[in-house]
Write a protein that holds these residues in place. Structure first.
Motif, PDB file in Angstrom:
ATOM      1  N   GLY A   1       0.820  -1.208   0.000  1.00  0.00           N
ATOM      2  CA  GLY A   1       0.000   0.000   0.000  1.00  0.00           C
ATOM      3  C   GLY A   1       0.851   1.254   0.000  1.00  0.00           C
ATOM      4  N   SER A   2       1.909   1.270   0.757  1.00  0.00           N
ATOM      5  CA  SER A   2       2.798   2.434   0.844  1.00  0.00           C
ATOM      6  C   SER A   2       4.224   1.921   0.682  1.00  0.00           C
ATOM      7  N   PHE A   3       4.779   2.139  -0.487  1.00  0.00           N
ATOM      8  CA  PHE A   3       6.071   1.534  -0.784  1.00  0.00           C
ATOM      9  C   PHE A   3       7.193   2.182   0.019  1.00  0.00           C
ATOM     10  N   GLN A   4       8.011   1.342   0.671  1.00  0.00           N
ATOM     11  CA  GLN A   4       9.208   1.798   1.376  1.00  0.00           C
ATOM     12  C   GLN A   4      10.346   0.818   1.070  1.00  0.00           C
ATOM     13  N   LEU A   5      11.540   1.362   0.956  1.00  0.00           N
ATOM     14  CA  LEU A   5      12.723   0.535   0.748  1.00  0.00           C
ATOM     15  C   LEU A   5      13.800   1.018   1.698  1.00  0.00           C
ATOM     16  N   ASN A   6      14.056   0.245   2.734  1.00  0.00           N
ATOM     17  CA  ASN A   6      15.048   0.607   3.740  1.00  0.00           C
ATOM     18  C   ASN A   6      16.310  -0.234   3.574  1.00  0.00           C
ATOM     19  N   GLU A   7      17.320   0.161   4.363  1.00  0.00           N
ATOM     20  CA  GLU A   7      18.596  -0.542   4.265  1.00  0.00           C
ATOM     21  C   GLU A   7      18.470  -2.009   4.623  1.00  0.00           C
ATOM     22  N   GLU A   8      17.597  -2.298   5.603  1.00  0.00           N
ATOM     23  CA  GLU A   8      17.457  -3.689   6.024  1.00  0.00           C
ATOM     24  C   GLU A   8      16.745  -4.548   4.972  1.00  0.00           C
ATOM     25  N   ASP A   9      16.150  -3.893   3.972  1.00  0.00           N
ATOM     26  CA  ASP A   9      15.496  -4.646   2.904  1.00  0.00           C
ATOM     27  C   ASP A   9      16.488  -5.076   1.815  1.00  0.00           C
ATOM     28  N   LEU A  10      17.625  -4.434   1.785  1.00  0.00           N
ATOM     29  CA  LEU A  10      18.557  -4.665   0.687  1.00  0.00           C
ATOM     30  C   LEU A  10      19.203  -6.044   0.770  1.00  0.00           C
ATOM     31  N   VAL A  11      19.336  -6.661  -0.392  1.00  0.00           N
ATOM     32  CA  VAL A  11      19.943  -7.980  -0.502  1.00  0.00           C
ATOM     33  C   VAL A  11      21.066  -7.891  -1.536  1.00  0.00           C
ATOM     34  N   VAL A  12      22.174  -8.529  -1.183  1.00  0.00           N
ATOM     35  CA  VAL A  12      23.342  -8.518  -2.061  1.00  0.00           C
ATOM     36  C   VAL A  12      23.599  -9.934  -2.547  1.00  0.00           C
ATOM     37  N   GLU A  13      23.913 -10.062  -3.838  1.00  0.00           N
ATOM     38  CA  GLU A  13      24.291 -11.370  -4.367  1.00  0.00           C
ATOM     39  C   GLU A  13      25.765 -11.599  -4.100  1.00  0.00           C
ATOM     40  N   ASP A  14      26.063 -12.735  -3.472  1.00  0.00           N
ATOM     41  CA  ASP A  14      27.453 -13.066  -3.164  1.00  0.00           C
ATOM     42  C   ASP A  14      28.262 -13.249  -4.447  1.00  0.00           C
ATOM     43  N   THR A  15      29.493 -12.864  -4.369  1.00  0.00           N
ATOM     44  CA  THR A  15      30.414 -13.074  -5.488  1.00  0.00           C
ATOM     45  C   THR A  15      31.667 -13.741  -4.956  1.00  0.00           C
ATOM     46  N   GLN A  16      32.459 -14.209  -5.879  1.00  0.00           N
ATOM     47  CA  GLN A  16      33.720 -14.837  -5.506  1.00  0.00           C
ATOM     48  C   GLN A  16      34.854 -14.159  -6.259  1.00  0.00           C
ATOM     49  N   HIS A  17      35.948 -13.974  -5.544  1.00  0.00           N
ATOM     50  CA  HIS A  17      37.116 -13.405  -6.191  1.00  0.00           C
ATOM     51  C   HIS A  17      37.662 -14.379  -7.216  1.00  0.00           C
ATOM     52  N   LYS A  18      38.104 -13.835  -8.338  1.00  0.00           N
ATOM     53  CA  LYS A  18      38.744 -14.656  -9.354  1.00  0.00           C
ATOM     54  C   LYS A  18      40.250 -14.627  -9.139  1.00  0.00           C
TER      55      LYS A  18
END
Length: 383
Positions: free
Chosen positions: A172-189
């Protein structure tokens, strides 16, 4: 009206092959066994033709040779004598030169070895490997975690983050906070520097067993794998008999054994010299051998040789080289293709001195083992 869908099974029919394709498949195998000797390979092909009737009047072995030339797989070179002297019309009237395979054919042989040993591995877009360590790398793993301070915006998965925002706050009321953020893991090459050592002592063709051809195929397959799928990695190939010397990848199809003893120490010294010049963190040595060390080059340039049993003086030098490689953080993986109990015991002590690995493989499965070990080592940081 509903259409019923399912599987339809029928008798397998092999794909149609042209006369050239049928002969070419056999020719590639023969040219590998003859170490690039075209004339010998064709002689063998003619013998097979007599026995199995591979050709007919419409398409002969000579037609096949002409098509090899037309497709750029072989080339004919004429010297002054073969081309004809004064009064001759030269090579156009039957003068015969030397036929050799071309760079195009060399590459095809390496690709064939890769397909035979490692399966049909397609080129990777990025051409790099994983270290197995998650973090702020550059290769996606498919796993997600919560956002942490310092994560780059380019690593945030917007789809997963928006989904979290809707779950956490409603639609109903869109909010996007820091705790909502998701990061895709990566691996060093990481990069890997590998030296492949191939024993070309006389024992590699003794006792009626061709051991050099499987070793050569493995080398060609590994070279093709690294140059196409992992171009940032390096592969150096060296051979060792009485001495050791590097060979370019393009010379692999022509590799032969010689009337040599086995100077394992010289091979290890050269391998470590090569790897010292590499700036990569990850370094390793693969050694394919079937025999005991039986030769050393002394400081005065002479050779100390002993083919009877395991010579304590030579063996101790080998152990010292294994320890030196360990101090340089260079693991040695030995692929032992002989089954003699006392030689296996030597390899076990050698491996213990280096803290490396040993595979007592015989010839069966040699390529698959090297491939798997290479891939496994690329997923971890070698120390």
């Amino acid at each position: 009206m509903n259409t019923r869908k399912g599987f339809r099974f029928s008798t397998y029919e092999a794909p149609e092959q042209t006369p050239f394709e049928k002969l070419f498949d056999i020719f590639q195998e023969l040219i590998t066994h003859t170490s690039g000797d075209f004339d010998e390979a064709i002689d063998w092909l003619r013998e097979l033709d007599k026995e199995y009737e591979l050709t007919d009047d419409e398409y002969t072995i000579d037609d096949f040779i002409e098509e090899l030339k037309a497709k750029g797989y072989i080339q004919e070179e004429f010297d002054d004598d073969a081309a004809g002297g004064e009064g001759d019309e030269g090579d156009e009237n039957g003068g015969k030169g030397n036929i050799s395979i071309t760079a195009k054919m060399e590459r095809l042989i390496r690709q064939r070895a890769l397909d035979q040993i490692f399966g049909k591995i397609k080129r990777s877009g990025s051409g790099n490997h994983k270290t197995g360590k998650s973090g702020q790398g550059d290769e996606h793993t498919g796993d997600f975690r919560e956002y942490r301070y310092g994560d780059g915006l380019e690593h945030i998965s917007m789809t997963e983050s928006l989904k979290n925002a809707q779950i956490n706050h409603g639609i109903g009321s869109f909010q996007l906070n820091e705790e909502d953020l998701v990061v895709e893991d990566t691996q060093h090459k990481a990069q890997m520097s590998t030296v492949l050592m191939i024993d070309i002592s006389h024992s590699m063709i003794l006792y009626g067993e061709d051991r050099i051809t499987p070793a050569k195929k493995v080398a060609m397959a590994l070279a093709e794998l690294i140059t196409t799928r992992y171009p940032k990695d390096t592969l150096d190939i060296l051979v060792f008999g009485n001495d050791a010397w590097p060979i370019p990848i393009k010379d692999l199809p022509y590799l032969k054994v010689g009337p040599y003893h086995t100077n394992t120490v010289a091979g290890l010294q050269l391998a470590m010299d090569i790897l010292r010049r590499k700036r990569n963190t990850n370094k390793q040595i693969f050694m394919i051998t079937d025999g005991k060390p039986s030769c050393l080059r002394l400081p005065d340039g002479t050779y100390y040789k002993n083919s009877v049993g395991l010579d304590d003086y030579i063996v101790e030098k080998c152990y010292n080289m294994a320890r030196q490689a360990r101090k340089l953080h260079i693991p040695i993986t030995t692929f032992m293709i002989a089954q003699d109990a006392y030689l296996m015991q030597f390899i076990r002590h050698f491996t213990e001195a280096n803290k490396g690995k040993a595979f007592f493989t015989g010839l069966k499965g040699l390529g698959e083992m090297i491939f798997e070990d290479y891939e496994n080592n690329r997923r971890k940081r070698l120390k």
